[in-house]
Design a protein around this motif. Sequence first.
Motif, PDB file in Angstrom:
ATOM      1  N   UNK A 252       0.846  -1.194   0.000  1.00 38.83           N
ATOM      2  CA  UNK A 252       0.000   0.000   0.000  1.00 38.83           C
ATOM      3  C   UNK A 252       0.882   1.245   0.000  1.00 38.83           C
ATOM      4  N   UNK A 253       0.251   2.399  -0.150  1.00 40.53           N
ATOM      5  CA  UNK A 253       1.006   3.656  -0.100  1.00 40.53           C
ATOM      6  C   UNK A 253       1.664   3.827   1.264  1.00 40.53           C
ATOM      7  N   UNK A 254       1.001   3.339   2.317  1.00 42.04           N
ATOM      8  CA  UNK A 254       1.592   3.415   3.661  1.00 42.04           C
ATOM      9  C   UNK A 254       2.829   2.527   3.762  1.00 42.04           C
ATOM     10  N   UNK A 255       2.764   1.344   3.129  1.00 36.73           N
ATOM     11  CA  UNK A 255       3.923   0.445   3.129  1.00 36.73           C
ATOM     12  C   UNK A 255       5.099   1.103   2.411  1.00 36.73           C
ATOM     13  N   UNK A 256       4.828   1.735   1.266  1.00 37.08           N
ATOM     14  CA  UNK A 256       5.880   2.400   0.498  1.00 37.08           C
ATOM     15  C   UNK A 256       6.502   3.535   1.306  1.00 37.08           C
ATOM     16  N   UNK A 257       5.658   4.301   1.981  1.00 35.63           N
ATOM     17  CA  UNK A 257       6.156   5.425   2.773  1.00 35.63           C
ATOM     18  C   UNK A 257       7.035   4.947   3.924  1.00 35.63           C
ATOM     19  N   UNK A 258       6.685   3.795   4.515  1.00 34.84           N
ATOM     20  CA  UNK A 258       7.463   3.257   5.630  1.00 34.84           C
ATOM     21  C   UNK A 258       8.861   2.849   5.175  1.00 34.84           C
ATOM     22  N   UNK A 259       8.955   2.225   4.004  1.00 39.55           N
ATOM     23  CA  UNK A 259      10.266   1.821   3.479  1.00 39.55           C
ATOM     24  C   UNK A 259      11.093   3.050   3.130  1.00 39.55           C
ATOM     25  N   UNK A 260      10.455   4.041   2.529  1.00 42.54           N
ATOM     26  CA  UNK A 260      11.166   5.280   2.188  1.00 42.54           C
ATOM     27  C   UNK A 260      11.754   5.921   3.443  1.00 42.54           C
ATOM     28  N   UNK A 261      10.996   5.925   4.518  1.00 40.17           N
ATOM     29  CA  UNK A 261      11.483   6.518   5.767  1.00 40.17           C
ATOM     30  C   UNK A 261      12.681   5.741   6.306  1.00 40.17           C
ATOM     31  N   UNK A 455      30.399   2.067  -7.535  1.00 43.28           N
ATOM     32  CA  UNK A 455      29.245   2.598  -6.811  1.00 43.28           C
ATOM     33  C   UNK A 455      28.646   1.498  -5.942  1.00 43.28           C
ATOM     34  N   UNK A 456      28.350   1.833  -4.695  1.00 40.63           N
ATOM     35  CA  UNK A 456      27.672   0.906  -3.781  1.00 40.63           C
ATOM     36  C   UNK A 456      26.216   1.335  -3.657  1.00 40.63           C
ATOM     37  N   UNK A 457      25.312   0.344  -3.628  1.00 40.50           N
ATOM     38  CA  UNK A 457      23.885   0.638  -3.574  1.00 40.50           C
ATOM     39  C   UNK A 457      23.269   0.009  -2.328  1.00 40.50           C
ATOM     40  N   UNK A 458      22.572   0.806  -1.566  1.00 41.78           N
ATOM     41  CA  UNK A 458      21.758   0.307  -0.461  1.00 41.78           C
ATOM     42  C   UNK A 458      20.319   0.321  -0.954  1.00 41.78           C
ATOM     43  N   UNK A 459      19.785  -0.858  -1.248  1.00 43.15           N
ATOM     44  CA  UNK A 459      18.452  -0.968  -1.847  1.00 43.15           C
ATOM     45  C   UNK A 459      17.530  -1.751  -0.915  1.00 43.15           C
ATOM     46  N   UNK A 460      16.377  -1.194  -0.641  1.00 39.78           N
ATOM     47  CA  UNK A 460      15.385  -1.846   0.208  1.00 39.78           C
ATOM     48  C   UNK A 460      14.102  -2.063  -0.599  1.00 39.78           C
ATOM     49  N   UNK A 461      13.584  -3.302  -0.594  1.00 39.85           N
ATOM     50  CA  UNK A 461      12.374  -3.590  -1.378  1.00 39.85           C
ATOM     51  C   UNK A 461      11.129  -3.008  -0.731  1.00 39.85           C
ATOM     52  N   UNK A 462      10.200  -2.608  -1.571  1.00 41.11           N
ATOM     53  CA  UNK A 462       8.902  -2.128  -1.078  1.00 41.11           C
ATOM     54  C   UNK A 462       7.993  -3.349  -0.975  1.00 41.11           C
ATOM     55  N   UNK A 463       7.912  -3.923   0.196  1.00 39.46           N
ATOM     56  CA  UNK A 463       7.110  -5.118   0.430  1.00 39.46           C
ATOM     57  C   UNK A 463       5.826  -4.757   1.169  1.00 39.46           C
ATOM     58  N   UNK A 464       4.830  -5.599   0.973  1.00 35.48           N
ATOM     59  CA  UNK A 464       3.571  -5.404   1.688  1.00 35.48           C
ATOM     60  C   UNK A 464       3.782  -5.712   3.167  1.00 35.48           C
ATOM     61  N   UNK A 465       3.204  -4.896   4.017  1.00 32.29           N
ATOM     62  CA  UNK A 465       3.285  -5.126   5.458  1.00 32.29           C
ATOM     63  C   UNK A 465       2.372  -6.274   5.857  1.00 32.29           C
ATOM     64  N   UNK A 466       2.588  -6.806   7.048  1.00 29.75           N
ATOM     65  CA  UNK A 466       1.728  -7.888   7.545  1.00 29.75           C
ATOM     66  C   UNK A 466       0.290  -7.410   7.657  1.00 29.75           C
ATOM     67  N   UNK A 467       0.097  -6.130   7.971  1.00 28.97           N
ATOM     68  CA  UNK A 467      -1.257  -5.584   8.069  1.00 28.97           C
ATOM     69  C   UNK A 467      -1.951  -5.609   6.705  1.00 28.97           C
ATOM     70  N   UNK A 468      -1.228  -5.198   5.666  1.00 32.45           N
ATOM     71  CA  UNK A 468      -1.797  -5.217   4.313  1.00 32.45           C
ATOM     72  C   UNK A 468      -2.141  -6.640   3.886  1.00 32.45           C
ATOM     73  N   UNK A 469      -1.211  -7.567   4.137  1.00 30.96           N
ATOM     74  CA  UNK A 469      -1.424  -8.965   3.746  1.00 30.96           C
ATOM     75  C   UNK A 469      -2.595  -9.567   4.512  1.00 30.96           C
TER      76      UNK A 469
END
Length: 703
Positions: A252-261, A455-469
């Motif tokens: 969800x948009x909330x899940x995406x925002x949490x990963x961005x933070x 270049x080194x990359x720190x990449x975090x996937x945008x996964x669905x939270x347990x609440x969304x699932x």
Amino acid sequence: MSVIQQIRDKYAALVITLIALSLVAFILMDAFVGGARGGNTSGSTLGKVNGEKIDKGRFDNMVNLQQQGQQGAQKDQIVNAVWSQTVDDMVMEQEYEKLGLQMTDRELNDLLFGANPPQWMTQYFGDGKGNVDIAKAKQSFAALKKQKGGDAQNVNDALIVPTINNQLRTKYMALLSQSSYIPKWMAEKFIADQNAIARFSYVSVPYASISDSAVKVSDDDIRKYVDAHKSDFRQEESSRSISYVTFNASPSSADSAAVLAQVQTAKSEFAAATDVQSYLSRVSTETPYFDGYVLGSQMQMPNADSIKSLADGQVFGPYLDGQNYVLAKMVGRRTMPDSVKVRHILIKTGEAGQPTLADSVASARIDSIAKAIQSGADFNAMVLKYSDDQGSKATQGEYQFAAAQFSGLSREFAEVAFYGRTGDKKTVKVENSGYSGYHYIEVMEQKGIGPAYNVAYLARPINASSETINTSSTAAGQFSSNSRNRKAFEENAKKAGLLPMTATDVKENDFSLNGVGENRSLVRWIYENKVGSVSEPFDLGDKYVVAMITSIDEKGVMSVTKARAMAEPFVRNEKKASMIIDTKFKSNPATLEAAAQAAGQTIEAADSVSFAQPFIPKIGNEPKITGLAFNKGLQGKVSAPVAGNTGVFVIKGESISAIPNAAVNVDDQRRQMEMQQKQMGAYRAIEALRKAADIKDNRFDFY
């Protein structure tokens, strides 16, 4: 690369299978000259071809070999491909036995080491000139023979059996081709037909003049049409169809925002890290760190220009790359070529974890080689005499690499080739999973030198939270429990604002469904239940699916429901044709002028219409109408109304003639037609044998 390493990379299992086999035994072993049957078995029968069993253990072995040779391929694709090949091979082997076709030990020996060896022989044991190097083959087999283990079945399945079957099929096709014959008169007729043209006038009423909604097509209409065209509506295996609804479980948009933070919080720590490799290993990243340089021209990620402009140690981001939020840190920069040409000599100390030469001996040998070359010794002579890299002996030890291949090379080797300069000569020691030893390397040429970046990359996937699932899973579960029959399924979908989708033509051995995705469990459920059954939710990663079985179509002629999509346009046009004839041409007009007046249409002319290509200008492909125009009895006369592909036609033949073509030679045409008949005859014969075979497929019981 050595021949042994090539074999290992291509088929890892071959390292086990070739053990304890001498070259002569390998070529002449009687068990090999028997086709694809026999060998080790598991006792489980995967299927039968004309009563002959397909052993599951043998079949799985072939699937495993194919998976090793086709990295990244889906298992269901490989299983289906191996099944199809196995059935074809068994059908043909049975036919070979009936005809007495066989391949002897001597023939196999001649095939492997004769003038036209199979591709795998030249690949593994080639001399670089397209010939099989028998000495190299013996050397490779002798090296493999020293290792422990043993089972020749994989060699039999992966290499020997396909070689034998290809040769037997060549013999079979040669027999069939000798039965092909095209008489001269047939070639003459073909040439005449190709050159024939007709001119005619016509009046047409297109089907489009009647609205589709004005024509009702009943199930009985479809049934009658299918019965009259059974061959067009026959299916070779049963299938099923479902209706399904989905419940979104994607982030969800909330899940995406949490990963961005999270990524924003990590930015300062990432920037301060002095050992990026250790840092990324500790915090984890979706993009593994490559401790090397990449040419700027090959950096295709989002924001590449901004990343390349960073100062050393500076971090850019977060930014969105696919389904990841990413931070990019500039570790360093340099220049490097986009391609290099090198030559080398390899002295091995070990292979596949097994020591082959003492390190001190290898080190002394490579030093002596280096000194000899520096004193004027011929490089190629040193390669031929000392190098353990059999793959480069035919090219004087030379290789060419693109920058994209850097990560696939031994690091020490790659750094000399790409980070050094043209003319550099260095000795390096390498140790990896394939081999260990010493390289003496000369950098001969570097091209396309440009800026490159680490270049080194720190990449975090945008996964669905347990609440969304959990929310999606609960909604799917409630829908399923409240929709235990077709009526409830459709009513609840409507109440919830869910649009049911359909997946048709699902076969029992499918692993995926169109529109749904890969889920073998769902396919199995479809075949273990009846029409009207509603499933529990199936988890498909980013969604939950609840399905209902809507139809079962058995092998043979399609049901009315399944055939409707194909048959309805033709039935509707037949009905429109009857309506047009009854209303426009009921009096069967005697002249085109009368037909045009009755239909409210104008008279059109078609000139130079080819018999070979029945295309009428402004109308389209109309073989029935074009064929009518070549009817000699219709010249100067008006036809009865005829239903074509696009409408109803009344035509008047004007003339039939031919385009002179002196360039066409009858004998050449006859030979060409005969060659085509030979090629198609063999293909159709094999296809007919498979269709006529009694095939029992039990894969559903195992996969």
